[in-house]
Design a protein around this motif. Structure first.
Motif, mmCIF file in Angstrom:
data_model
loop_
_atom_site.group_PDB
_atom_site.id
_atom_site.type_symbol
_atom_site.label_atom_id
_atom_site.label_comp_id
_atom_site.label_asym_id
_atom_site.label_seq_id
_atom_site.Cartn_x
_atom_site.Cartn_y
_atom_site.Cartn_z
ATOM 1 N N LYS A 21 -6.960 -9.477 -17.171
ATOM 2 C CA LYS A 21 -8.031 -10.461 -17.377
ATOM 3 C C LYS A 21 -9.139 -10.313 -16.338
ATOM 4 C CE LYS A 21 -5.031 -13.838 -19.627
ATOM 5 N NZ LYS A 21 -4.452 -15.183 -19.597
ATOM 6 N N GLY A 22 -9.579 -9.085 -16.138
ATOM 7 C CA GLY A 22 -10.688 -8.830 -15.232
ATOM 8 C C GLY A 22 -10.284 -8.472 -13.817
ATOM 9 N N PHE A 23 -9.047 -8.812 -13.415
ATOM 10 C CA PHE A 23 -8.558 -8.437 -12.083
ATOM 11 C C PHE A 23 -7.950 -7.049 -12.142
ATOM 12 C CE2 PHE A 23 -4.812 -8.191 -9.232
ATOM 13 C CZ PHE A 23 -5.496 -8.140 -8.027
ATOM 14 N N VAL A 24 -8.463 -6.122 -11.339
ATOM 15 C CA VAL A 24 -7.960 -4.749 -11.335
ATOM 16 C C VAL A 24 -6.820 -4.647 -10.320
ATOM 17 C CG1 VAL A 24 -8.538 -2.315 -11.041
ATOM 18 C CG2 VAL A 24 -10.236 -3.896 -11.985
ATOM 19 N N ALA A 25 -5.586 -4.595 -10.828
ATOM 20 C CA ALA A 25 -4.407 -4.550 -9.957
ATOM 21 C C ALA A 25 -4.122 -3.138 -9.464
ATOM 22 C CB ALA A 25 -3.193 -5.100 -10.699
ATOM 23 N N VAL A 26 -4.385 -2.160 -10.319
ATOM 24 C CA VAL A 26 -4.212 -0.749 -9.971
ATOM 25 C C VAL A 26 -5.470 -0.022 -10.423
ATOM 26 C CG1 VAL A 26 -2.904 1.360 -10.489
ATOM 27 C CG2 VAL A 26 -1.695 -0.794 -10.125
ATOM 28 N N ASN A 27 -6.059 0.741 -9.502
ATOM 29 C CA ASN A 27 -7.364 1.340 -9.790
ATOM 30 C C ASN A 27 -7.365 2.837 -9.528
ATOM 31 O OD1 ASN A 27 -10.098 1.513 -10.455
ATOM 32 N ND2 ASN A 27 -10.751 1.110 -8.346
ATOM 33 N N ASN A 28 -7.366 3.622 -10.619
ATOM 34 C CA ASN A 28 -7.587 5.065 -10.531
ATOM 35 C C ASN A 28 -6.571 5.757 -9.621
ATOM 36 O OD1 ASN A 28 -9.027 7.384 -11.286
ATOM 37 N ND2 ASN A 28 -10.245 7.319 -9.399
ATOM 38 N N VAL A 29 -5.286 5.446 -9.815
ATOM 39 C CA VAL A 29 -4.228 6.026 -8.984
ATOM 40 C C VAL A 29 -3.786 7.359 -9.575
ATOM 41 C CG1 VAL A 29 -1.814 5.780 -8.272
ATOM 42 C CG2 VAL A 29 -3.413 3.874 -7.983
ATOM 43 N N SER A 30 -3.998 8.416 -8.836
ATOM 44 C CA SER A 30 -3.540 9.754 -9.217
ATOM 45 C C SER A 30 -2.464 10.175 -8.222
ATOM 46 C CB SER A 30 -4.707 10.745 -9.226
ATOM 47 O OG SER A 30 -5.628 10.402 -10.251
ATOM 48 N N LEU A 31 -1.256 10.258 -8.741
ATOM 49 C CA LEU A 31 -0.068 10.451 -7.911
ATOM 50 C C LEU A 31 0.654 11.708 -8.369
ATOM 51 C CD1 LEU A 31 1.806 8.876 -5.816
ATOM 52 C CD2 LEU A 31 2.960 7.955 -7.831
ATOM 53 N N LYS A 32 1.101 12.521 -7.427
ATOM 54 C CA LYS A 32 1.894 13.706 -7.760
ATOM 55 C C LYS A 32 3.211 13.630 -6.998
ATOM 56 C CE LYS A 32 -1.680 17.071 -8.953
ATOM 57 N NZ LYS A 32 -2.150 18.457 -8.719
ATOM 58 N N VAL A 33 4.312 13.643 -7.735
ATOM 59 C CA VAL A 33 5.636 13.576 -7.128
ATOM 60 C C VAL A 33 6.298 14.932 -7.274
ATOM 61 C CG1 VAL A 33 7.887 12.446 -7.170
ATOM 62 C CG2 VAL A 33 5.810 11.119 -7.684
ATOM 63 N N ARG A 34 6.556 15.562 -6.140
ATOM 64 C CA ARG A 34 7.132 16.913 -6.146
ATOM 65 C C ARG A 34 8.615 16.862 -6.510
ATOM 66 N NH1 ARG A 34 4.926 21.475 -4.067
ATOM 67 N NH2 ARG A 34 3.303 20.268 -3.018
ATOM 68 N N ARG A 35 9.031 17.828 -7.271
ATOM 69 C CA ARG A 35 10.412 17.914 -7.742
ATOM 70 C C ARG A 35 11.400 17.997 -6.568
ATOM 71 N NH1 ARG A 35 11.319 19.146 -12.840
ATOM 72 N NH2 ARG A 35 9.220 20.018 -13.037
ATOM 73 N N ASN A 36 12.546 17.278 -6.713
ATOM 74 C CA ASN A 36 13.637 17.308 -5.725
ATOM 75 C C ASN A 36 13.200 16.858 -4.334
ATOM 76 O OD1 ASN A 36 15.348 18.219 -7.738
ATOM 77 N ND2 ASN A 36 15.041 20.374 -7.229
ATOM 78 N N THR A 37 12.379 15.809 -4.304
ATOM 79 C CA THR A 37 11.984 15.202 -3.035
ATOM 80 C C THR A 37 12.221 13.691 -3.128
ATOM 81 O OG1 THR A 37 9.686 14.811 -3.733
ATOM 82 C CG2 THR A 37 10.161 16.912 -2.623
ATOM 83 N N ILE A 38 12.122 13.027 -1.971
ATOM 84 C CA ILE A 38 12.091 11.558 -1.926
ATOM 85 C C ILE A 38 10.652 11.160 -1.608
ATOM 86 C CG2 ILE A 38 12.928 9.474 -0.800
ATOM 87 C CD1 ILE A 38 15.502 10.924 -0.131
ATOM 88 N N HIS A 39 10.036 10.446 -2.551
ATOM 89 C CA HIS A 39 8.635 10.052 -2.433
ATOM 90 C C HIS A 39 8.589 8.522 -2.382
ATOM 91 C CE1 HIS A 39 4.285 11.244 -3.479
ATOM 92 N NE2 HIS A 39 4.256 9.935 -3.244
ATOM 93 N N ALA A 40 7.953 7.983 -1.366
ATOM 94 C CA ALA A 40 7.905 6.529 -1.183
ATOM 95 C C ALA A 40 6.508 5.993 -1.472
ATOM 96 C CB ALA A 40 8.316 6.151 0.233
ATOM 97 N N LEU A 41 6.480 4.829 -2.129
ATOM 98 C CA LEU A 41 5.247 4.058 -2.289
ATOM 99 C C LEU A 41 5.320 2.875 -1.343
ATOM 100 C CD1 LEU A 41 4.690 3.710 -6.160
ATOM 101 C CD2 LEU A 41 3.353 5.098 -4.581
ATOM 102 N N ILE A 42 4.348 2.762 -0.437
ATOM 103 C CA ILE A 42 4.345 1.643 0.495
ATOM 104 C C ILE A 42 2.963 1.002 0.489
ATOM 105 C CG2 ILE A 42 6.063 2.810 1.933
ATOM 106 C CD1 ILE A 42 3.839 3.100 4.083
ATOM 107 N N GLY A 43 2.873 -0.135 1.149
ATOM 108 C CA GLY A 43 1.605 -0.835 1.259
ATOM 109 C C GLY A 43 1.854 -2.304 1.506
ATOM 110 N N PRO A 44 0.851 -3.014 2.019
ATOM 111 C CA PRO A 44 1.012 -4.447 2.279
ATOM 112 C C PRO A 44 1.226 -5.216 0.979
ATOM 113 C CG PRO A 44 -1.277 -3.785 2.568
ATOM 114 C CD PRO A 44 -0.500 -2.531 2.376
ATOM 115 N N ASN A 45 1.644 -6.443 1.082
ATOM 116 C CA ASN A 45 1.830 -7.283 -0.105
ATOM 117 C C ASN A 45 0.547 -7.314 -0.930
ATOM 118 O OD1 ASN A 45 4.497 -8.006 0.380
ATOM 119 N ND2 ASN A 45 3.915 -9.748 1.662
#
Length: 255
Positions: A21-45
């Motif tokens: 409803k007009g609030f952009v919660a996620v904006n233009n996120v381009s993410l690449k997760v490499r095979r057989n790795t542990i990839h973390a998403l972090i960030g403030p609340n």
């Protein structure tokens, strides 16, 4: 752009965007997760971590952008079909049945991929085979001693280990873990962190995690989100020294 082969990346998002409803919660996120790795998403609340997770696992439809898994566009694929293809979100399919035993919980999870479902009248040979595999999975997560216990009787940390065992029953190529350490004491955190590290030997793990010590010890790559956008990405040593990351976490270091 990276010069790595596209095959190196098991999961990729391109311009992923979600508006409410007009609030952009996620904006233009381009993410690449490499095979057989542990990839973390972090960030403030409020950074958009859980929304990104919900978009990748198709619990939310993106407003724009694309999601690719093993080179296939899965942007319009259902959550169940994505799970069948090998990308499974822990706690998505693996809800624990509290009044069944630990072994029975894993056995039910094992029945899903082969279509046995809840056919308790199946030949005993099939149930025995499921029992053998269920016990192997319980051993993998350190719960073999609790096979006959009711799930409701497990302490919190061991219940999370059971949830991971039921996820493993689907033999995922990619495991998505949403705050796997939430609500745990130090001893449980160490146990589950060691479990995730061991499981990552032959699969990819993408996780949202608030505990930065866990992120530092486990992750091969970390993506930092702020206000729905990627702030920076890299190994913990580099991002922890980034002044923008320090500013994002100022007064909110445990977010």
């Amino acid at each position: 752009m990276s010069n790595a082969n596209a095959d190196d990346f098991v999961l990729e998002t391109v311009g992923l965007t979600k508006s409410f409803k007009g609030f952009v919660a996620v904006n233009n996120v381009s993410l690449k997760v490499r095979r057989n790795t542990i990839h973390a998403l972090i960030g403030p609340n409020g950074a958009g971590k859980t929304t990104v997770f919900n978009l990748i696992t198709k619990f939310l439809e993106p407003s724009a952008g694309h999601i690719h898994y093993n080179g296939r566009d899965i942007t319009r694929t259902s959550p169940a079909d994505i799970a069948r293809q090998g990308m499974v979100r822990s706690f998505q399919i693996s809800a624990v049945f509290p009044h069944l035993t630990v072994l029975e919980n894993v056995r039910i999870a094992l029945q899903r991929p082969v279509g046995v479902s809840f056919h308790f009248w199946r030949p005993k040979t099939i149930l025995n085979r499921l029992n053998d595999r269920a016990l192997e999975l319980l051993e993998d997560v350190g719960l073999q001693d609790a096979a006959g216990s009711l799930a409701v009787e497990l302490p919190y940390g061991r219940k999370r280990a059971l949830e991971i065992a039921t996820t493993l029953a689907l033999d995922p190529e990619v495991m998505l873990l949403d705050e796997p350490m939430a609500g745990m004491g130090r001893e449980d955190i160490e146990r589950v962190a060691a479990l995730i590290k061991r499981l990552s030997a032959n699969r990819t793990v993408l996780m949202v995690e608030h505990n930065l010590d866990v992120v530092a010890n486990l992750s091969d790559c970390i993506t930092v989100l702020q206000r729905g956008e990627i702030l920076t990405e890299g190994k913990y040593e580099a991002i922890s020294e980034d002044p923008r990351v320090r500013e994002a976490y100022m007064g909110n270091v445990d977010a």
